[in-house]
Design a protein around this motif. Structure first.
Motif, PDB file in Angstrom:
ATOM      1  N   HIS A   5      10.543   5.470   1.387  1.00 39.89           N
ATOM      2  CA  HIS A   5       9.911   6.796   1.361  1.00 39.89           C
ATOM      3  C   HIS A   5      10.930   7.910   1.550  1.00 39.89           C
ATOM      4  O   HIS A   5      12.070   7.677   1.938  1.00 39.89           O
ATOM      5  CB  HIS A   5       8.813   6.902   2.432  1.00 39.89           C
ATOM      6  N   GLY A   6      10.507   9.124   1.288  1.00 37.54           N
ATOM      7  CA  GLY A   6      11.363  10.294   1.434  1.00 37.54           C
ATOM      8  C   GLY A   6      11.440  10.793   2.871  1.00 37.54           C
ATOM      9  O   GLY A   6      10.764  10.303   3.777  1.00 37.54           O
ATOM     10  N   TYR A   7      12.269  11.796   3.067  1.00 37.43           N
ATOM     11  CA  TYR A   7      12.495  12.427   4.379  1.00 37.43           C
ATOM     12  C   TYR A   7      11.205  13.093   4.847  1.00 37.43           C
ATOM     13  O   TYR A   7      10.640  13.930   4.152  1.00 37.43           O
ATOM     14  CB  TYR A   7      13.603  13.468   4.223  1.00 37.43           C
ATOM     15  N   GLY A   8      10.709  12.706   6.012  1.00 35.51           N
ATOM     16  CA  GLY A   8       9.461  13.255   6.542  1.00 35.51           C
ATOM     17  C   GLY A   8       8.231  12.564   5.989  1.00 35.51           C
ATOM     18  O   GLY A   8       7.114  12.931   6.300  1.00 35.51           O
ATOM     19  N   GLY A   9       8.432  11.555   5.170  1.00 35.93           N
ATOM     20  CA  GLY A   9       7.318  10.836   4.558  1.00 35.93           C
ATOM     21  C   GLY A   9       6.982   9.574   5.329  1.00 35.93           C
ATOM     22  O   GLY A   9       7.385   9.373   6.466  1.00 35.93           O
ATOM     23  N   ASN A  10       6.216   8.721   4.680  1.00 34.48           N
ATOM     24  CA  ASN A  10       5.885   7.418   5.245  1.00 34.48           C
ATOM     25  C   ASN A  10       5.558   6.467   4.108  1.00 34.48           C
ATOM     26  O   ASN A  10       5.484   6.867   2.953  1.00 34.48           O
ATOM     27  CB  ASN A  10       4.753   7.509   6.272  1.00 34.48           C
ATOM     28  N   MET A  11       5.334   5.215   4.439  1.00 37.55           N
ATOM     29  CA  MET A  11       5.133   4.211   3.397  1.00 37.55           C
ATOM     30  C   MET A  11       3.831   4.408   2.626  1.00 37.55           C
ATOM     31  O   MET A  11       3.668   3.868   1.537  1.00 37.55           O
ATOM     32  CB  MET A  11       5.180   2.806   3.987  1.00 37.55           C
ATOM     33  N   ASP A  12       2.910   5.185   3.156  1.00 36.59           N
ATOM     34  CA  ASP A  12       1.621   5.393   2.498  1.00 36.59           C
ATOM     35  C   ASP A  12       1.622   6.539   1.495  1.00 36.59           C
ATOM     36  O   ASP A  12       0.712   6.652   0.684  1.00 36.59           O
ATOM     37  CB  ASP A  12       0.526   5.670   3.537  1.00 36.59           C
ATOM     38  N   MET A  13       2.622   7.407   1.529  1.00 34.50           N
ATOM     39  CA  MET A  13       2.579   8.620   0.710  1.00 34.50           C
ATOM     40  C   MET A  13       2.633   8.358  -0.794  1.00 34.50           C
ATOM     41  O   MET A  13       2.179   9.182  -1.566  1.00 34.50           O
ATOM     42  CB  MET A  13       3.681   9.588   1.123  1.00 34.50           C
ATOM     43  N   ALA A  14       3.161   7.226  -1.215  1.00 32.81           N
ATOM     44  CA  ALA A  14       3.232   6.927  -2.652  1.00 32.81           C
ATOM     45  C   ALA A  14       2.259   5.815  -3.035  1.00 32.81           C
ATOM     46  O   ALA A  14       2.433   5.148  -4.036  1.00 32.81           O
ATOM     47  CB  ALA A  14       4.654   6.541  -3.035  1.00 32.81           C
ATOM     48  N   THR A  15       1.221   5.648  -2.242  1.00 35.29           N
ATOM     49  CA  THR A  15       0.277   4.551  -2.471  1.00 35.29           C
ATOM     50  C   THR A  15      -0.282   4.559  -3.883  1.00 35.29           C
ATOM     51  O   THR A  15      -0.380   3.520  -4.531  1.00 35.29           O
ATOM     52  CB  THR A  15      -0.856   4.608  -1.436  1.00 35.29           C
ATOM     53  N   TYR A  16      -0.640   5.744  -4.386  1.00 35.11           N
ATOM     54  CA  TYR A  16      -1.198   5.832  -5.739  1.00 35.11           C
ATOM     55  C   TYR A  16      -0.231   5.246  -6.762  1.00 35.11           C
ATOM     56  O   TYR A  16      -0.610   4.526  -7.687  1.00 35.11           O
ATOM     57  CB  TYR A  16      -1.521   7.286  -6.097  1.00 35.11           C
TER      58      TYR A  16
END
Length: 170
Positions: free
Chosen positions: A56-67
């Motif tokens: 994931h990106g900076y400040g993100g998490n593993m769920d942010m690109a779920t789609y």
């Protein structure tokens, strides 16, 4: 950026920490402990399915690109989304069970990238995955979004050096 996203949805007045806290608790729409399909039921081969290890990106998490990751998994690729423990995740649970909130000053940038690369390589090690995943070892890929991109590149460079050193020994 997260600040830009916050402005677009009217959260700027609430602050970046509000947005990151909300994203940390957002549902992924995925299910835990669902048995995988057999590799011959999907796009895999007799050697197993491809594996994508995602950063994931900076400040993100593993769920942010779920789609996006669900769409990749739909094609028969096993996806391992890493939630980094270097302080750059919006929130993560570390090995001892404690929660680590977004802590960008926890490590230097160089230390962050090194930690992230090591975590990607650990996730890419097929022996660390559940045994019911049939992974084709010749089809292991590293990828990422934003800060996850250079993390994946560094991990790939380290993996290439490890492979080269094994070839030299043999």
């Amino acid at each position: 950026t997260s600040d830009g996203m916050a402005g677009l949805v009217g959260f700027r007045q609430l602050g970046l920490s509000f947005l990151l806290a909300h994203l940390a608790n957002a549902s992924s729409g995925c299910y835990q402990d669902v048995p995988p399909l057999r590799s011959n039921d999907v796009a895999g081969t007799e050697n197993g399915m491809p594996l994508l290890v995602y950063s994931h990106g900076y400040g993100g998490n593993m769920d942010m690109a779920t789609y996006f990751l669900r769409a990749i998994a739909y094609t028969g690729v096993v996806v391992a989304a890493v939630e980094h423990t270097d302080g750059t995740a919006s929130s993560t649970q570390v090995r001892d069970g404690t929660t680590l909130p977004f802590s960008p000053g926890l490590k230097t940038g160089k230390e962050q990238l090194s930690c992230r690369a090591n975590e990607l390589l650990e996730a890419a090690n097929i022996s660390n995955l559940p045994s019911d995943f049939a992974i084709d070892p010749s089809k292991v890929f590293l990828g990422g979004h934003s800060y996850g991109g250079p993390s994946a590149l560094l991990a790939a460079n380290r993996a290439n050096k490890l492979d080269a050193s094994k070839r030299d020994i043999a």
